[in-house]
Design a protein around this motif. Structure first.
Motif, mmCIF file in Angstrom:
data_model
loop_
_atom_site.group_PDB
_atom_site.id
_atom_site.type_symbol
_atom_site.label_atom_id
_atom_site.label_comp_id
_atom_site.label_asym_id
_atom_site.label_seq_id
_atom_site.Cartn_x
_atom_site.Cartn_y
_atom_site.Cartn_z
ATOM 1 N N ASP A 168 21.329 -22.545 16.701
ATOM 2 C CA ASP A 168 21.415 -23.915 16.239
ATOM 3 C C ASP A 168 20.147 -24.715 16.458
ATOM 4 O OD1 ASP A 168 23.666 -24.584 14.970
ATOM 5 O OD2 ASP A 168 24.838 -24.932 16.762
ATOM 6 N N ASP A 179 27.153 -33.837 11.304
ATOM 7 C CA ASP A 179 28.146 -33.178 12.166
ATOM 8 C C ASP A 179 28.605 -31.841 11.590
ATOM 9 O OD1 ASP A 179 29.487 -35.827 10.836
ATOM 10 O OD2 ASP A 179 30.781 -34.108 10.601
ATOM 11 N N ASP A 180 29.932 -31.718 11.308
ATOM 12 C CA ASP A 180 30.456 -30.411 10.926
ATOM 13 C C ASP A 180 30.055 -29.998 9.512
ATOM 14 O OD1 ASP A 180 31.860 -32.240 9.554
ATOM 15 O OD2 ASP A 180 33.849 -31.498 10.073
ATOM 16 N N LEU A 183 27.223 -26.541 8.922
ATOM 17 C CA LEU A 183 27.474 -25.228 9.501
ATOM 18 C C LEU A 183 26.376 -24.278 9.041
ATOM 19 C CD1 LEU A 183 31.294 -24.780 8.800
ATOM 20 C CD2 LEU A 183 30.209 -25.372 10.959
ATOM 21 N N LYS A 219 35.296 -26.868 22.100
ATOM 22 C CA LYS A 219 33.952 -26.901 21.514
ATOM 23 C C LYS A 219 33.863 -26.131 20.197
ATOM 24 C CE LYS A 219 31.537 -28.880 24.986
ATOM 25 N NZ LYS A 219 32.652 -29.185 25.882
ATOM 26 N N ASN A 221 34.191 -25.081 16.329
ATOM 27 C CA ASN A 221 34.302 -25.715 15.013
ATOM 28 C C ASN A 221 35.643 -25.333 14.395
ATOM 29 O OD1 ASN A 221 31.840 -27.065 14.811
ATOM 30 N ND2 ASN A 221 30.756 -25.207 14.183
ATOM 31 N N THR A 222 36.211 -26.265 13.636
ATOM 32 C CA THR A 222 37.518 -25.986 13.019
ATOM 33 C C THR A 222 37.440 -25.905 11.506
ATOM 34 O OG1 THR A 222 37.966 -28.356 13.030
ATOM 35 C CG2 THR A 222 38.823 -27.061 14.881
ATOM 36 N N VAL A 224 35.392 -27.480 7.612
ATOM 37 C CA VAL A 224 34.680 -28.569 6.946
ATOM 38 C C VAL A 224 35.659 -29.282 6.038
ATOM 39 C CG1 VAL A 224 32.832 -29.116 5.336
ATOM 40 C CG2 VAL A 224 32.503 -27.308 7.005
ATOM 41 N N LEU A 229 37.847 -23.163 8.967
ATOM 42 C CA LEU A 229 36.549 -22.547 9.269
ATOM 43 C C LEU A 229 36.528 -21.153 8.644
ATOM 44 C CD1 LEU A 229 33.933 -23.052 10.885
ATOM 45 C CD2 LEU A 229 34.977 -21.776 12.769
ATOM 46 N N ASP A 308 27.809 -20.358 12.933
ATOM 47 C CA ASP A 308 28.020 -21.641 13.615
ATOM 48 C C ASP A 308 29.467 -21.805 14.074
ATOM 49 O OD1 ASP A 308 27.705 -24.232 14.503
ATOM 50 O OD2 ASP A 308 26.727 -24.942 12.685
ATOM 51 N N THR A 310 30.485 -23.094 17.164
ATOM 52 C CA THR A 310 30.775 -24.182 18.095
ATOM 53 C C THR A 310 30.110 -25.473 17.644
ATOM 54 O OG1 THR A 310 28.830 -23.970 19.531
ATOM 55 C CG2 THR A 310 30.657 -22.450 19.950
ATOM 56 N N SER A 311 30.585 -26.571 18.191
ATOM 57 C CA SER A 311 30.077 -27.873 17.780
ATOM 58 C C SER A 311 28.763 -28.216 18.469
ATOM 59 C CB SER A 311 31.116 -28.956 18.108
ATOM 60 O OG SER A 311 31.442 -28.882 19.483
#
Length: 345
Positions: A168, A179-180, A183, A219, A221-222, A224, A229, A308, A310-311
């Motif tokens: 990242d 933000d999200d 990715l 932490k 990512n879920t 977009v 994800l 990607d 995690t946030s």
């Protein structure tokens, strides 16, 4: 009025040939009218040699099999439309198919579109990246910025042995933050693109690992927007009459990635958990049809694997990416055209 004669089809085939080995290949056409078909080689494989059958083998099944060398555009003389393909005696195993040749069949009045005969080693690997010497053209892409080459590492770590990685902190400098929405993904090179319809029913395999990052539940990512994800995203720009189709594999449909080395093997079938982009942010991503999926595999314009997870910052490695199959499974109903754009399944 008499029935309209149907043009014959030259179905795509997948033939397993050992290194240094050989195969007798039947260029079996498909004809609804039951006409006798004559096969013709349209192109020969770039690697290995293709021959007519010898007369004694064609007539009686006795060795030697090998007749005269074949050239593009030559009609098949062997009985049952058979030809003989042979690897060189001193042969090296490779990551990927040996090559392919194309053929047509004719019933005398009409000729089929060309069918592809793909020749694979016993591994079944149609295309693959083992990163033995370099990053093999893999790049890192985000949602809003140009791609950068994936970093290459020639050392070994557990299951990883010569691999590519992205992080990242190097990538966000190339992306407009959002933000999200930003990715990052590993993007496959051109060898993975184009016509891989014969992979239908096979698998997409790869290994992921991480060296640093916080993979605790809060932490991760879920997704977009309204979509989950996606672990893998496949795109075909010319599918659906050039409107384009995107089909993805949600991470939640397979094992979670927690940073430790994980081997993934995703079935290349529409029923395996893949979902299709509805192109409408209010609609849900739902399972693609068989026709959608085969047409996509027959015209891939992008293959991406998620990095990607995690946030926050993480470094993720990718190794041993392979599209594999050893048995042709594309049904005739998806072969109205060689690229499956005419499909009635």
């Amino acid at each position: 009025p008499g029935a309209v004669a149907e043009a014959p089809l030259a179905p795509h085939q997948l033939v397993v040939v050992e290194a240094g080995g050989d195969a007798v290949v039947t260029l079996k056409g498909y004809d609804l009218d039951g006409d006798a078909l004559l096969a013709k080689l349209k192109t020969v494989a770039a690697s290995g040699s293709t021959y007519q059958l010898s007369k004694v083998f064609s007539d009686y099944g006795y060795e030697p099999k090998q007749g005269s060398a074949m050239h593009s555009g030559e009609s098949v003389t062997g009985s049952k439309n058979r030809v003989y393909y042979k690897r060189p005696p001193v042969d090296t195993k490779k990551v990927g198919a040996w090559g392919e040749f194309t053929y047509t069949v004719s019933d005398g009045s009409s000729t089929s579109e060309p069918g592809m005969v793909t020749l694979v080693p016993s591994s079944g690997i149609l295309v693959g990246s083992n990163f033995a010497r370099n990053a093999e053209g893999w790049t890192i892409t985000g949602n809003k910025a140009a791609s950068i080459p994936a970093s290459y590492e020639s050392s070994s770590r557990g299951l990883l042995n010569h691999y590519v990685h992205g992080a990242d902190d190097t990538i966000h400098t190339h992306l407009t933050a959002g933000d999200d929405q930003s990715l990052w993904y590993f993007q496959a090179p051109s060898s993975f693109l184009g016509h891989h319809g014969i992979a239908y029913g096979g698998t997409l395999d790869f290994v992921l690992s991480s060296f640093h990052g916080d993979f605790s539940a809060d932490k991760l990512n879920t997704g977009v927007g309204s979509s989950d994800l996606h672990l893998v995203v496949l795109t075909c720009d010319k599918c659906d009459t050039n409107r384009g189709v995107t089909i993805a594999f949600p991470l939640k449909k397979t094992k979670a990635f927690t940073g430790t080395t994980a081997q993934y093997s995703l079935s290349l079938k529409e029923s395996a958990g893949w979902v299709k982009d509805p192109k409408n942010s209010l609609a849900k991503w739902a399972a693609p049809s068989k026709c959608d999926f085969i047409e996509l595999l027959s015209g891939l314009s992008s293959v991406k694997i998620l990095g990607d997870f995690t946030s926050w910052y993480e470094s993720v490695a990718l190794d041993t990416v392979q599209i594999k199959n050893t048995k042709a499974q594309v049904p005739i109903c998806a072969q109205g055209t060689p690229d499956a754009s005419k499909c009635s399944c």
